[in-house]
Design an enzyme around this catalytic site. Structure first.
Site, PDB file in Angstrom:
ATOM      1  CG  ASP A  65       4.881 171.510 -54.048  1.00 38.46           C
ATOM      2  OD1 ASP A  65       4.288 170.713 -53.314  1.00 38.46           O
ATOM      3  OD2 ASP A  65       6.113 171.544 -54.178  1.00 38.46           O
ATOM      4  CB  THR A  98       3.444 168.395 -49.951  1.00 39.43           C
ATOM      5  OG1 THR A  98       3.144 168.761 -51.289  1.00 39.43           O
ATOM      6  CG2 THR A  98       4.866 167.949 -49.875  1.00 39.43           C
ATOM      7  CB  THR A  99      -1.649 169.018 -51.453  1.00 44.83           C
ATOM      8  OG1 THR A  99      -0.647 169.617 -52.264  1.00 44.83           O
ATOM      9  CG2 THR A  99      -2.788 169.972 -51.309  1.00 44.83           C
ATOM     10  CG  ASP A 396       6.363 167.194 -56.474  1.00 43.48           C
ATOM     11  OD1 ASP A 396       7.316 167.431 -55.722  1.00 43.48           O
ATOM     12  OD2 ASP A 396       5.246 167.725 -56.353  1.00 43.48           O
TER      13      ASP A 396
END
Length: 544
Positions: A65, A98-99, A396
């Protein structure tokens, strides 16, 4: 250093202050962003690698994550710090992506480097970036997205599956999807026509090591890691009457230190009687309402325990404020600050079952009801590390369900949205006059980083697949759902694979990435004041 009119050098900045300015700063910022993006790059897509991080306390975190990785890394460079900040923003806003946001921001910054070296002014690049962002938002909202029916669980399940496909929990996909949808549906409250879904406050994740991941479930109600105060109290009550307090059931002590001077011996027993009387009064006020359960956020003295036990009331103490709020949602009780304010309508009667269960070595208290707007997800698993990673993945997916319910539009995953936007931006860029068209088109090149990384991470041939994908999107407008299959690295139609992301997540990725790049490109000076070395400070503090 500056030179005055008489050519005398003037020192403006204090000694030990470092100043970098101009082109060098911008190149430094770009390099820092690229470095951070490179750390995260391998954790994108279903073939993502895990990162193992040691925190300062010696604990380990294993995750893919983006936000969790960057949270554990300590960096010195200011631009790198703001990159880490955007991963956190993305996580708080939408819970997913987020990545992608870090990789995209790094690439957008990298694209600006060539223009800065050609001496194009940063403001021109920024204007082009902003224009491209506005264009992308409009295109994503109108042309490259489709609506979703939020009452159809199967449609929402496909979105959650595509979110979890890149995570460790993908092996237990159906279980995770069921948990996410159940939990969000439970805590959804309709407030004046607006869906309010507060995951942080009303959906708690309770981690209990032991058992298997298949044992995880959603409990409609509250699970507390607490035991009853006295062994003789009841451990199971059906349809309990519940009182929630946030005051002490103890004798009130003075705020500051109080000293009593006692002249006669019998005065001691009077003081003790007073204490007992005060506690008895509090307990009588509670007992008058005939509750079965008393929860309080503060302490309960042994004497109060004794009185309540005699009245057949089970009590638990030292709850967290958040747990108490959830309990009030489950049982319908009002949290009371003083026992003298207790009224019959403050007693909660909606809960259906109170039960204390022993799991492994610890006791857990379950307060459940069929109809409630608070829930607890109980996670089981072989070890703490595994459960922590499952928790991050579930957070998530819960957010994904929430995003779809609030903004029910979907965009294709697997780099298809980025590729179709890149194609549209390229076409639009040719119609722009002057220098501005180059940075405008550069955004299109930057967007391709997402499909490119997906191919790289599963060991495919990057150049061949990207060229094929570009051609596919250029051929016909209806090919906008074509992207990369993250497991094999081949071209595939997302309608077939059923990989769809919530529109709000992808929009937030684009906005955050471009806005951050714009902000960092506007920096042309970094002044950093270096602290004195610790040795000197110590010498100054030494007593003379």
């Amino acid at each position: 250093m500056m030179r005055g009119a008489s050519q005398q050098p003037i020192i403006v900045l204090s000694q030990g202050t470092k100043r970098e300015s101009g082109h060098q700063v911008q190149i430094g910022n770009i390099t820092a962003c690229k470095t951070i993006a490179d750390v995260i790059r391998t954790s994108l897509g279903p073939r993502a690698m895990l990162k193992m991080l040691m925190d300062p306390m010696g604990g380990i975190v294993m995750t893919n994550d983006g936000n969790a990785i960057l949270r554990e890394i300590t960096v010195k460079h200011p631009a790198a710090k703001s990159m880490i900040e955007i991963a956190r923003t993305q996580d708080e806003e939408t819970g997913d992506g987020t990545t992608s946001v870090i990789i995209l921001a790094g690439e957008v910054m990298a694209q600006a480097q060539q223009f800065l070296e050609q001496k194009i002014h940063p403001t021109i690049i920024i204007q082009a970036y902003r224009a491209a962002l506005e264009e992308m938002i409009v295109l994503a909202e109108t042309k490259f997205s489709k609506p979703v029916d939020i009452n159809n669980d199967n449609e929402i399940a496909t979105v959650v599956k595509s979110c979890l496909g890149t995570k460790m929990i993908s092996k237990w996909m159906d279980l995770a999807v069921k948990i996410s949808i159940d939990a969000v549906k439970t805590i959804r409250v309709d407030k004046g026509g607006v869906n309010e879904i507060d995951i942080k406050r009303y959906c708690r994740i309770e981690k209990i090591p032991g058992g298997t991941i298949e044992d995880s479930q959603v409990i409609k109600g509250v699970v507390l890691n607490k035991d009853i105060l006295h062994a003789k109290m009841r451990r199971r009550i059906e349809n309990p009457r519940i009182v929630l307090l946030d005051c002490n059931l103890e004798y009130k002590k003075g705020e500051s230190q109080t000293s009593l001077e006692i002249m006669r011996e019998e005065d001691i027993s009077k003081i003790l009687e007073q204490e007992e009387e005060a506690i008895r009064k509090q307990c009588d006020e509670i007992i008058a309402l005939k509750p079965d359960l008393v929860f309080t956020e503060k302490g309960i003295s042994d004497l109060a325990q004794h009185f309540l036990l005699k009245a057949g009331i089970t009590c638990l103490r030292r709850l967290k404020k958040t747990d108490n709020n959830r309990l009030s949602r489950v049982c319908g009780a009002r949290i009371v600050h003083d026992t003298s304010d207790l009224r019959p309508e403050d007693v909660g009667t909606s809960a259906e079952l109170f039960e204390v269960v022993k799991i492994a070595d610890e006791y857990y208290t379950y307060v459940t009801a069929k109809e409630t707007t608070a829930c607890t997800v109980v996670l089981r698993g072989p070890s703490k590390d595994v459960i922590n990673e499952v928790e991050r993945n579930l957070q998530d997916s819960l957010h994904v369900v929430r995003n779809v319910m609030i903004n029910p539009r979907l965009v294709p995953g697997g780099g298809a949205l980025e590729m179709s936007l890149a194609q549209a931006i390229k076409e639009k860029g040719t119609k722009i006059e002057g220098v501005r068209q180059w940075p405008f088109k550069a955004i299109a090149i930057a967007l391709e980083v997402i499909p490119r990384t997906l191919v790289q991470n599963c060991g495919g041939s990057t150049i061949r697949q990207l060229t094929a994908l570009r051609a596919k999107h250029a051929q016909a407008a209806e090919n906008w759902t074509w992207g990369i299959d993250g497991t094999t690295g081949d071209l595939v139609d997302m309608n077939k694979l059923d990989i769809w992301d919530p529109l709000s997540v992808r929009l937030q990725v684009l906005k955050t990435a471009v806005e951050t790049s714009v902000m960092l490109l506007r920096i042309d000076d970094i002044v950093s004041g270096t602290k004195k070395s610790q040795g000197q400070e110590r010498q100054e503090v030494m007593p003379q």
